[in-house]
Enzyme design. Sequence first.
Site, PDB file in Angstrom:
ATOM      1  N   HIS A  37       5.241  23.662 -15.677  1.00 33.32           N
ATOM      2  CA  HIS A  37       5.928  24.878 -16.446  1.00 33.32           C
ATOM      3  C   HIS A  37       4.753  25.691 -17.123  1.00 33.32           C
ATOM      4  O   HIS A  37       4.087  25.110 -18.082  1.00 33.32           O
ATOM      5  CB  HIS A  37       6.715  24.325 -17.648  1.00 33.32           C
ATOM      6  CG  HIS A  37       7.751  25.415 -18.024  1.00 33.32           C
ATOM      7  ND1 HIS A  37       9.073  25.283 -17.708  1.00 33.32           N
ATOM      8  CD2 HIS A  37       7.425  26.371 -18.775  1.00 33.32           C
ATOM      9  CE1 HIS A  37       9.579  26.573 -18.401  1.00 33.32           C
ATOM     10  NE2 HIS A  37       8.565  27.277 -19.069  1.00 33.32           N
ATOM     11  N   HIS A  39       3.539  30.259 -17.230  1.00 35.34           N
ATOM     12  CA  HIS A  39       3.900  31.481 -16.769  1.00 35.34           C
ATOM     13  C   HIS A  39       2.513  32.472 -16.529  1.00 35.34           C
ATOM     14  O   HIS A  39       1.302  31.968 -17.052  1.00 35.34           O
ATOM     15  CB  HIS A  39       4.597  32.195 -17.899  1.00 35.34           C
ATOM     16  CG  HIS A  39       5.922  31.371 -18.382  1.00 35.34           C
ATOM     17  ND1 HIS A  39       6.970  31.280 -17.790  1.00 35.34           N
ATOM     18  CD2 HIS A  39       5.984  30.749 -19.553  1.00 35.34           C
ATOM     19  CE1 HIS A  39       7.654  30.531 -18.541  1.00 35.34           C
ATOM     20  NE2 HIS A  39       7.040  30.219 -19.630  1.00 35.34           N
ATOM     21  N   SER A  83      11.289  35.503 -19.044  1.00 36.14           N
ATOM     22  CA  SER A  83      12.621  36.524 -19.091  1.00 36.14           C
ATOM     23  C   SER A  83      11.909  37.731 -19.463  1.00 36.14           C
ATOM     24  O   SER A  83      12.485  38.745 -19.215  1.00 36.14           O
ATOM     25  CB  SER A  83      13.054  35.999 -20.434  1.00 36.14           C
ATOM     26  OG  SER A  83      12.157  36.011 -21.413  1.00 36.14           O
ATOM     27  N   TYR A 159      17.218  26.581 -19.391  1.00 32.87           N
ATOM     28  CA  TYR A 159      16.815  26.616 -21.032  1.00 32.87           C
ATOM     29  C   TYR A 159      17.872  26.872 -21.609  1.00 32.87           C
ATOM     30  O   TYR A 159      18.231  28.018 -21.468  1.00 32.87           O
ATOM     31  CB  TYR A 159      15.525  27.526 -20.908  1.00 32.87           C
ATOM     32  CG  TYR A 159      15.255  27.437 -22.408  1.00 32.87           C
ATOM     33  CD1 TYR A 159      14.971  26.273 -23.317  1.00 32.87           C
ATOM     34  CD2 TYR A 159      14.381  28.495 -22.951  1.00 32.87           C
ATOM     35  CE1 TYR A 159      14.620  26.184 -24.583  1.00 32.87           C
ATOM     36  CE2 TYR A 159      13.795  28.367 -24.276  1.00 32.87           C
ATOM     37  CZ  TYR A 159      13.739  27.258 -24.857  1.00 32.87           C
ATOM     38  OH  TYR A 159      13.401  27.117 -26.233  1.00 32.87           O
ATOM     39  N   HIS A 181      12.110  22.114 -21.572  1.00 33.15           N
ATOM     40  CA  HIS A 181      11.583  21.846 -23.018  1.00 33.15           C
ATOM     41  C   HIS A 181      12.708  20.746 -23.740  1.00 33.15           C
ATOM     42  O   HIS A 181      13.320  20.853 -24.889  1.00 33.15           O
ATOM     43  CB  HIS A 181      12.098  23.134 -23.848  1.00 33.15           C
ATOM     44  CG  HIS A 181      11.055  24.434 -23.024  1.00 33.15           C
ATOM     45  ND1 HIS A 181       9.909  24.348 -22.864  1.00 33.15           N
ATOM     46  CD2 HIS A 181      11.680  25.468 -22.908  1.00 33.15           C
ATOM     47  CE1 HIS A 181       9.398  25.411 -22.385  1.00 33.15           C
ATOM     48  NE2 HIS A 181      10.464  26.170 -22.345  1.00 33.15           N
ATOM     49  N   ASP A 245       3.538  24.933 -20.585  1.00 32.66           N
ATOM     50  CA  ASP A 245       4.313  25.931 -21.138  1.00 32.66           C
ATOM     51  C   ASP A 245       3.347  27.028 -21.566  1.00 32.66           C
ATOM     52  O   ASP A 245       3.610  27.842 -22.321  1.00 32.66           O
ATOM     53  CB  ASP A 245       4.961  25.531 -22.454  1.00 32.66           C
ATOM     54  CG  ASP A 245       6.165  26.807 -22.650  1.00 32.66           C
ATOM     55  OD1 ASP A 245       6.406  27.508 -21.819  1.00 32.66           O
ATOM     56  OD2 ASP A 245       6.692  26.609 -23.595  1.00 32.66           O
TER      57      ASP A 245
END
Length: 288
Positions: A37, A39, A83, A159, A181, A245
């Site tokens: 995970h 981004h 997002s 999520y 998470h 993350d």
Amino acid sequence: MRFSLEDGGTMDFTCAPAKPRTTPPRTRAPEGSCDSHFHIFGPYDRFPLDPGRPYTPPPALVPHYLDMAGTLGLTRRVVVQASVYGTDNRVTMDAVQALGRADTRAVVVVDEAADLRELARGGAVGVRFNVVSGNGAPLEQLEALARRVAPLGWHIQIYTTDIEELAPRLSGLPVPVVLDHMGGVDATEGPDSPAMRALMRLLEGGGAWVKLSGYRASKPPYDDLAAIARALAKAAPTRCVWGTDWPHTQFRTEAEMLDDGTLLDWLYDWIPDPRAILVENPARLYGF
């Protein structure tokens, strides 16, 4: 906060940048370890942010990510569509190619017009619902989208911070469900909270996975995460994965920013031998 961009311009951001250098962890991840995970953001001249985004992050580019991952020993990876890009997956799919298709997968956010087979050819293996940040597929499309991705062998990633309410719907889906998470539980409520019980029931059903990327479930000094992580790993030892993350958009100031070496240290504190979580489980889930 205002930061300078590589093209010489400036932009106001609501998040702090990831640390420029990562502290080496006490124990380097074993060969074949996966970051399940993270981004990628930008470059913004090629991949502009979506106007409906809930926050505005600084650029977080592939070379910076690789530097961090190399310090930790992570050689497999899963890029997750954030997002801030809505359903425009170009930045995520470009990152798969830049990072190497053989060792990289993607979890995308789609609308009804998305060409799922084209995304699959590019490395996508799942679709994400972000109930917390929004700006993606509405939850009303959950069941229909699960039916669409089932023939591809994909999973649904979600999520949510309301696992109790969603659990019955998730348990009825025809595909695996991967919970972001630590399932969105509140670690301050302890391992026997109603949310944890709902999450544990989902895991015991055999169709759910959980990501032990958990600092969002807690607050400094994060000591209450250990009991949650150990309970999840005990309940589903073959269906837990771990992710950094990166670049940590939760943090608004550089003083708050966590170091990814510390995050890997936490995993070894929680589970002294996390090889299955780092290597074997993600290899099965993501098809490495």
